[in-house]
Design an enzyme around this catalytic site. Structure first.
Site, PDB file in Angstrom:
ATOM      1  CG  ASP A 292      -2.322   1.013   1.733  1.00 26.48           C
ATOM      2  OD1 ASP A 292      -2.415   1.280   0.318  1.00 26.48           O
ATOM      3  OD2 ASP A 292      -2.762   1.779   2.429  1.00 26.48           O
ATOM      4  CB  SER A 314      -6.169   3.522   0.249  1.00 26.67           C
ATOM      5  OG  SER A 314      -4.453   3.220   0.897  1.00 26.67           O
ATOM      6  CD  GLN A 364      -4.628   1.272  -2.291  1.00 31.33           C
ATOM      7  OE1 GLN A 364      -4.164   2.205  -2.513  1.00 31.33           O
ATOM      8  NE2 GLN A 364      -4.605   0.402  -1.296  1.00 31.33           N
TER       9      GLN A 364
HETATM   10  C1  LIG Z   1       9.528   7.954 -10.940  1.00 31.56           C
HETATM   11  C2  LIG Z   1       9.525   7.772  -9.585  1.00 31.56           C
HETATM   12  C3  LIG Z   1       8.085   7.591  -8.401  1.00 31.56           C
HETATM   13  C4  LIG Z   1       9.088   8.794  -7.105  1.00 31.56           C
HETATM   14  C5  LIG Z   1       7.667   8.294  -6.109  1.00 31.56           C
HETATM   15  C6  LIG Z   1       9.060   9.042  -4.627  1.00 31.56           C
HETATM   16  C7  LIG Z   1       8.875   8.860  -3.459  1.00 31.56           C
HETATM   17  C8  LIG Z   1       7.759   8.891  -2.933  1.00 31.56           C
HETATM   18  C9  LIG Z   1       7.300   9.080  -1.485  1.00 31.56           C
HETATM   19  C10 LIG Z   1       6.914   9.466  -0.732  1.00 31.56           C
HETATM   20  C11 LIG Z   1       5.348   9.166  -1.129  1.00 31.56           C
HETATM   21  C12 LIG Z   1       4.338   9.259   0.375  1.00 31.56           C
HETATM   22  C13 LIG Z   1       3.004   8.715   0.698  1.00 31.56           C
HETATM   23  C14 LIG Z   1       2.951   7.784   0.118  1.00 31.56           C
HETATM   24  C15 LIG Z   1       2.272   6.310   0.488  1.00 31.56           C
HETATM   25  C16 LIG Z   1       1.746   5.710   1.027  1.00 31.56           C
HETATM   26  C17 LIG Z   1      -0.389   6.065   0.584  1.00 31.56           C
HETATM   27  C18 LIG Z   1      -0.297   5.501   1.660  1.00 31.56           C
HETATM   28  C19 LIG Z   1      -1.828   5.541   1.692  1.00 31.56           C
HETATM   29  C20 LIG Z   1      -3.330   5.279   2.999  1.00 31.56           C
HETATM   30  O1  LIG Z   1      -2.410   4.959   4.291  1.00 31.56           O
HETATM   31  S1  LIG Z   1      -4.473   6.192   3.177  1.00 31.56           S
HETATM   32  C21 LIG Z   1      -4.747   4.867   4.842  1.00 31.56           C
HETATM   33  C22 LIG Z   1      -6.012   4.283   4.362  1.00 31.56           C
HETATM   34  N1  LIG Z   1      -7.273   4.673   4.007  1.00 31.56           N
HETATM   35  C23 LIG Z   1      -8.242   5.385   4.766  1.00 31.56           C
HETATM   36  O2  LIG Z   1      -7.745   5.607   6.043  1.00 31.56           O
HETATM   37  C24 LIG Z   1      -9.500   6.204   4.322  1.00 31.56           C
HETATM   38  C25 LIG Z   1     -10.032   5.660   5.606  1.00 31.56           C
HETATM   39  N2  LIG Z   1     -11.966   6.077   5.082  1.00 31.56           N
HETATM   40  C26 LIG Z   1     -12.596   7.170   5.272  1.00 31.56           C
HETATM   41  O3  LIG Z   1     -11.927   8.258   5.968  1.00 31.56           O
HETATM   42  C27 LIG Z   1     -13.552   7.400   4.487  1.00 31.56           C
HETATM   43  O4  LIG Z   1     -14.217   6.516   4.478  1.00 31.56           O
HETATM   44  C28 LIG Z   1     -13.242   8.778   3.344  1.00 31.56           C
HETATM   45  C29 LIG Z   1     -13.049   9.646   3.682  1.00 31.56           C
HETATM   46  C30 LIG Z   1     -13.228   7.368   2.234  1.00 31.56           C
HETATM   47  C31 LIG Z   1     -15.368   8.942   2.923  1.00 31.56           C
HETATM   48  O5  LIG Z   1     -15.592   9.634   4.202  1.00 31.56           O
HETATM   49  P1  LIG Z   1     -17.081  10.150   4.101  1.00 31.56           P
HETATM   50  O6  LIG Z   1     -17.933   9.225   3.361  1.00 31.56           O
HETATM   51  O7  LIG Z   1     -17.441  10.256   5.370  1.00 31.56           O
HETATM   52  O8  LIG Z   1     -15.985  11.187   2.727  1.00 31.56           O
HETATM   53  P2  LIG Z   1     -16.672  13.509   3.150  1.00 31.56           P
HETATM   54  O9  LIG Z   1     -16.281  12.816   1.286  1.00 31.56           O
HETATM   55  O10 LIG Z   1     -17.345  13.640   3.101  1.00 31.56           O
HETATM   56  O11 LIG Z   1     -15.073  13.469   3.244  1.00 31.56           O
HETATM   57  C32 LIG Z   1     -14.822  12.949   4.950  1.00 31.56           C
HETATM   58  C33 LIG Z   1     -13.951  14.237   5.141  1.00 31.56           C
HETATM   59  O12 LIG Z   1     -12.429  13.655   4.737  1.00 31.56           O
HETATM   60  C34 LIG Z   1     -12.319  14.958   4.549  1.00 31.56           C
HETATM   61  N3  LIG Z   1     -12.489  14.889   3.027  1.00 31.56           N
HETATM   62  C35 LIG Z   1     -12.426  15.059   2.308  1.00 31.56           C
HETATM   63  N4  LIG Z   1     -12.138  15.133   0.690  1.00 31.56           N
HETATM   64  C36 LIG Z   1     -11.469  16.248   1.000  1.00 31.56           C
HETATM   65  C37 LIG Z   1     -10.727  16.765   0.447  1.00 31.56           C
HETATM   66  N5  LIG Z   1     -10.655  17.341  -1.236  1.00 31.56           N
HETATM   67  N6  LIG Z   1      -9.452  17.835   0.907  1.00 31.56           N
HETATM   68  C38 LIG Z   1      -9.432  17.775   2.243  1.00 31.56           C
HETATM   69  N7  LIG Z   1     -10.069  17.106   2.922  1.00 31.56           N
HETATM   70  C39 LIG Z   1     -11.393  16.218   2.156  1.00 31.56           C
HETATM   71  C40 LIG Z   1     -12.986  15.855   5.531  1.00 31.56           C
HETATM   72  O13 LIG Z   1     -12.120  16.083   6.713  1.00 31.56           O
HETATM   73  C41 LIG Z   1     -14.045  15.333   5.030  1.00 31.56           C
HETATM   74  O14 LIG Z   1     -14.832  15.696   5.995  1.00 31.56           O
HETATM   75  P3  LIG Z   1     -15.736  17.334   6.252  1.00 31.56           P
HETATM   76  O15 LIG Z   1     -16.789  16.992   5.400  1.00 31.56           O
HETATM   77  O16 LIG Z   1     -16.719  17.109   7.893  1.00 31.56           O
HETATM   78  O17 LIG Z   1     -14.405  18.474   5.752  1.00 31.56           O
END
Ligand SMILES: CCCCC/C=C\C/C=C\C/C=C\C/C=C\CCCC(=O)SCCNC(=O)CCNC(=O)[C@H](O)C(C)(C)COP(=O)(O)OP(=O)(O)OC[C@H]1O[C@@H](n2cnc3c(N)ncnc32)[C@H](O)[C@@H]1OP(=O)(O)O
Length: 382
Positions: A292, A314, A364
């Site tokens: 992930d 995710s 995913q």
């Molecule tokens: C070519 C070379 C490439 C090199 C790349 C190099 C380096 C990369 C380096 C680093 C990369 C770094 C990181 C990447 C690594 C890992 C990624 C990890 C991914 C994860 O580990 S991920 C964790 C697991 N997964 C969850 O944990 C989801 C749990 N599930 C929920 O959380 C809900 O199920 C939901 C939200 C899906 C639906 O819930 P819902 O139906 O209630 O949805 P709703 O739309 O109403 O949003 C509710 C509230 O979400 C916030 N919100 C919504 N939209 C927003 C926006 N646009 N902006 C800001 N805030 C926002 C507000 O706070 C809002 O609340 P409010 O409305 O009060 O403001």
């Protein structure tokens, strides 16, 4: 020539010759019998009480009797006694769970573990799979899992994993796991386990032709270069140097340079840092955890632009394990994003070992939105 055997004992009997048909216990008496073959075993291996075992020998039976005090020898060195190994890797600590009750475990977010605004999705998957694995016969290995992320987890409180034993068959077993914080289900996983079996074989997927990991830079080396490269403005370099940097417990080496960062695909080598215990269940939890880290982000690649701030989470995650995994050896993660639409990005992944064998397939879906400015009092999610 079938003959019934009723015996009262608390040892374990390992079949060396013949077939045995075994109605496992009273609740299963109405189900069709299942057949045990060479090296299968029956019996309890407990020293607390003596049990009745009711089996039918389908032909002349030769067994090896393992006295109950040696029952632990059938258990591999597992993630659930990882704390007894002083040199265990950080990943084993992250995946370590505290047993609270039968089928209930407690997991933690360690300060040294990668964290995001919320509990890292891979941590939920790895810990929930570890919890499920602890309740399954150690001869059965996970072959598929399907997870859904319901609510963002809080890094500062423990996570309770409750395992439901959905089914225990002769070849397969199924487990459902619910992860809870503050009494709320924040994550669910359903996983299926299977005993090793010989069957039809083919592999149509071909590993892409990429440079070997030894010729590529890891994330830390890329960061080091950015900090010292005079082509980056000094303001950027100073800002990057001040950012808190915790090396991930997974080492990654990217196969393509930044020129291809807008392609909806990514290939990288990865392996667990440090040596892992020799336990296939643990190795599968570790790759599930790692899977992930950089997966759904690939669906954002074609949309990346200067100053873009995103809100990505995710939503669900599925894995199929085709072959045994060695998580502390290099594996190639080949990721593609066929679609992004309606605020959701979809990705598919394949993991190959260095010999080009397809070890796992993954999918995913993630929420991918432009970040909206936060209000003064955001509603608590838990
Ligand atoms: C070519 C070379 C490439 C090199 C790349 C190099 C380096 C990369 C380096 C680093 C990369 C770094 C990181 C990447 C690594 C890992 C990624 C990890 C991914 C994860 O580990 S991920 C964790 C697991 N997964 C969850 O944990 C989801 C749990 N599930 C929920 O959380 C809900 O199920 C939901 C939200 C899906 C639906 O819930 P819902 O139906 O209630 O949805 P709703 O739309 O109403 O949003 C509710 C509230 O979400 C916030 N919100 C919504 N939209 C927003 C926006 N646009 N902006 C800001 N805030 C926002 C507000 O706070 C809002 O609340 P409010 O409305 O009060 O403001």
């Amino acid at each position: 020539m079938a003959s019934n055997i009723f015996c009262y004992f608390n040892d374990i009997l390992i079949i060396l010759k013949a077939e045995v048909s075994a109605p496992a216990n009273a609740e299963e008496a109405n189900r069709p019998d299942y057949v045990l073959n060479k090296y299968d075993y029956f019996g309890y291996g407990t020293n607390s009480s003596v049990h009745q075992v009711n089996v039918v020998a389908l032909s002349k039976l030769t067994c090896f009797i393992l006295p109950n005090q040696y029952g632990h020898l059938l258990q591999p060195k597992t993630i659930w006694n990882a704390e007894e190994t002083p040199e265990h890797s950080l990943l084993e600590q992250i995946l370590h769970l505290e047993p609270l009750e039968v089928d209930i475990f407690r997991g933690f977010t360690l300060p040294e573990a990668p964290t995001f605004r919320q509990v890292f999705g891979g941590q939920f998957i790895g810990q929930a799979l570890a919890a499920a694995s602890k309740t399954v016969d150690c001869l059965k290995m996970v072959h598929s899992l399907h997870a859904i992320f319901l609510v963002a987890g809080d890094n500062n409180i423990p996570i309770i994993y409750q395992v439901h034993r959905a089914r225990d068959g002769s070849s397969f077993a199924t487990r459902k796991v619910e992860a809870k914080q503050k009494g709320l289900v924040v994550f669910t996983l359903i996983a299926s386990f299977q005993k090793e079996e010989v069957g039809f074989e083919h592999q149509a997927a071909i590993m892409p032709d990429v440079p070997p990991p030894e010729q590529l830079l890891n994330l830390e080396e890329i960061r080091e270069r950015r900090l010292t490269d005079p082509r980056f403005p000094s303001q950027y370099r100073n800002l990057a140097a001040k950012k808190k940097f915790i090396p991930w417990p997974i080492e990654m080496r990217f196969c393509e340079g930044s020129a291809s960062q807008h392609k909806p695909s990514l290939n990288y080598w990865f392996r667990a840092r440090g040596k892992l215990s020799d336990d296939q269940a643990l190795h599968r939890c570790v790759v599930a955890y790692a899977s992930d880290l950089l997966f759904s982000g690939v669906s954002l690649n074609p949309h990346r632009e200067k100053g873009l701030k995103t809100y990505c989470l995710s939503l669900d995650h599925s894995i199929w394990f085709h072959k045994p995994v060695k998580a502390d050896e290099w594996m190639l993660y080949v990721i593609e994003s066929p679609s992004a639409h309606g605020g959701r990005g979809f990705v598919t992944g394949r993991m190959f070992n260095r010999q080009g064998e397809l070890i796992m397939s993954l999918t995913q879906e993630a929420l991918i939105r432009r970040e909206k400015p936060r209000g003064p009092n955001p509603r608590p999610k838990l």
